[in-house]
Design an enzyme around this catalytic site. Structure first.
Site, PDB file in Angstrom:
ATOM      1  N   ARG A 155     -39.309  57.342  48.937  1.00  0.00           N
ATOM      2  CA  ARG A 155     -39.165  58.584  49.686  1.00  0.00           C
ATOM      3  C   ARG A 155     -38.954  59.719  48.686  1.00  0.00           C
ATOM      4  NH1 ARG A 155     -33.792  58.634  52.032  1.00  0.00           N
ATOM      5  NH2 ARG A 155     -33.352  60.241  50.490  1.00  0.00           N
ATOM      6  N   HIS A 209     -34.093  62.490  53.231  1.00  0.00           N
ATOM      7  CA  HIS A 209     -34.150  61.610  54.400  1.00  0.00           C
ATOM      8  C   HIS A 209     -34.630  62.401  55.613  1.00  0.00           C
ATOM      9  CE1 HIS A 209     -33.063  58.478  57.227  1.00  0.00           C
ATOM     10  NE2 HIS A 209     -32.330  59.346  57.890  1.00  0.00           N
ATOM     11  N   TYR A 216     -27.247  62.231  45.455  1.00  0.00           N
ATOM     12  CA  TYR A 216     -27.032  60.795  45.297  1.00  0.00           C
ATOM     13  C   TYR A 216     -28.105  60.081  44.472  1.00  0.00           C
ATOM     14  CZ  TYR A 216     -30.139  60.920  49.424  1.00  0.00           C
ATOM     15  OH  TYR A 216     -31.161  61.180  50.300  1.00  0.00           O
TER      16      TYR A 216
END
Length: 360
Positions: free
Chosen positions: A256, A260, A269
């Site tokens: 990805r 998200h 992160y």
């Protein structure tokens, strides 16, 4: 005792060179120049849709958008493997699957603008709308597949989910039921390495495809950024399901590239180095290099692809910005198939609230 080694199926290397794989190459032997060009165009167009929708959200035209940047090959390749009567049970990120199934671009953002509970009529393309409840679509796909089997229909279902969903009980129950009753369903896991902010290593210390072993279900791991490899393994799984062979678990290894959803900040992160590694394995660039190697990327074709992508993006933007606001009371329509007393009471209260506001 040595652990079982898992190698992803690959037919196109990141530099555009073909991989010699007798078994899986045979499954896409019919993919000639025109079909390969169509796959490339679908990859380019669906990325453009995604970029346009992300921009629309940033500009306040959409409430939310779940980007698919980097996952185009997993979706386009698998969608091209489906028969018209096969049924798709998606999560919330399968925009490319919807486009390949024939959903008009103008309908792709309706839900995300808050104009309706849905985007398209599922029965027109045999594909459900976005499902926000993580993993529940696995049960829906399995139930539909088993019911179709009981009715004597020769079709398959496919359910899409991410790596994080494999930790949900719904997926475990779906795998168990599908295995026990040989339901004609394909479990398509897009392992994009991140379940929001949690890496896939939190979901499992072994490849996710090995979870299929515990259910007695055949599993295959594929390079999810390789559109031909994805097409090959999905064709194999769909054919197995349609001919009575039961379920298959596919783990498509992809990444990805974006957040998200547009409410997420992935820089909190994950590192730039992680993303850079996958940038060199871009699914679109891989096919572009293959086309170039095989003399199929002439200026006329490249211009046609760019023009198509521009036109689709324009249609998405125009439809979104000109989308009429819905009647507020319509939010209570089609929540249940039949009238429900709780919804009826909520509708009554909301109607009274609107009337009160109109008088003030």
């Amino acid at each position: 005792m040595s652990e079982k080694q898992t190698y992803p199926v690959q037919l196109i290397q990141p530099d555009g060179r073909r991989v010699f794989d007798r078994e899986h190459a045979a499954l896409v032997a019919d993919v000639g120049a025109e079909r390969l060009r169509q796959l490339y165009q679908d990859l380019v167009v669906t990325r453009r849709i995604d970029v346009e929708a992300t921009s629309l959200q940033r500009q306040g035209q959409l409430g939310l958008w779940p980007p698919l940047l980097g996952q185009e090959a997993a979706q386009v390749g698998s969608a091209h493997a489906l028969h018209p009567d096969d049924y798709v049970f998606c999560s919330y990120r399968e925009t490319a699957v919807a486009y390949v199934r024939g959903v008009p671009p103008e309908q792709l953002t309706t839900l995300w603008r808050g104009a309706a509970h849905h985007c398209w009529d599922p029965d027109t393309v045999n594909m459900t709308n976005a499902n926000i409840v993580v993993g529940s679509q696995g049960l829906h796909a399995t139930g539909y597949a088993y019911a179709a089997h009981l009715d004597g229909a020769d079709l398959a279902t496919i359910t899409y989910f991410g790596d994080g969903a494999t930790s949900q009980g719904d997926i475990a129950e779906a795998l168990g039921f599908a295995a026990a009753w040989s339901a004609p369903v394909v479990f398509f896991c897009q392992n994009n390495q991140w379940a929001i902010s949690e890496p896939v290593t939190v979901q499992s210390h072994v490849p996710l495809v090995r979870r299929a072993d515990g259910y007695g279900i055949p599993g295959v791991q594929v390079d999810g950024n390789d559109v031909l490899a994805v097409l090959a393994v999905t064709r194999q799984a769909i054919e197995r399901a349609r001919t009575g062979g039961g379920p298959t678990f596919i783990e498509a290894m992809t990444y990805r590239m974006g957040p998200h959803t547009t409410a997420d900040d992935p820089s909190r992160y994950r590192t730039a180095a992680d993303t850079e590694y996958w940038e060199h394995r871009d699914p679109i660039e891989r096919v572009r290099l293959l086309l170039d190697r095989e003399g199929l990327l002439d200026p006329e074709f490249a211009g046609q692809v760019a023009a198509t992508a521009d036109d689709v993006a324009r249609r998405v933007r125009t439809a979104t910005t000109q989308m009429p606001d819905p009647d507020p009371m319509s939010m209570f329509d089609h929540v249940y198939a039949t009238e429900h007393p709780l919804i009826a009471e909520e509708a009554r209260q909301f109607s009274a609230y609107l009337a009160e506001g109109a008088q003030s």
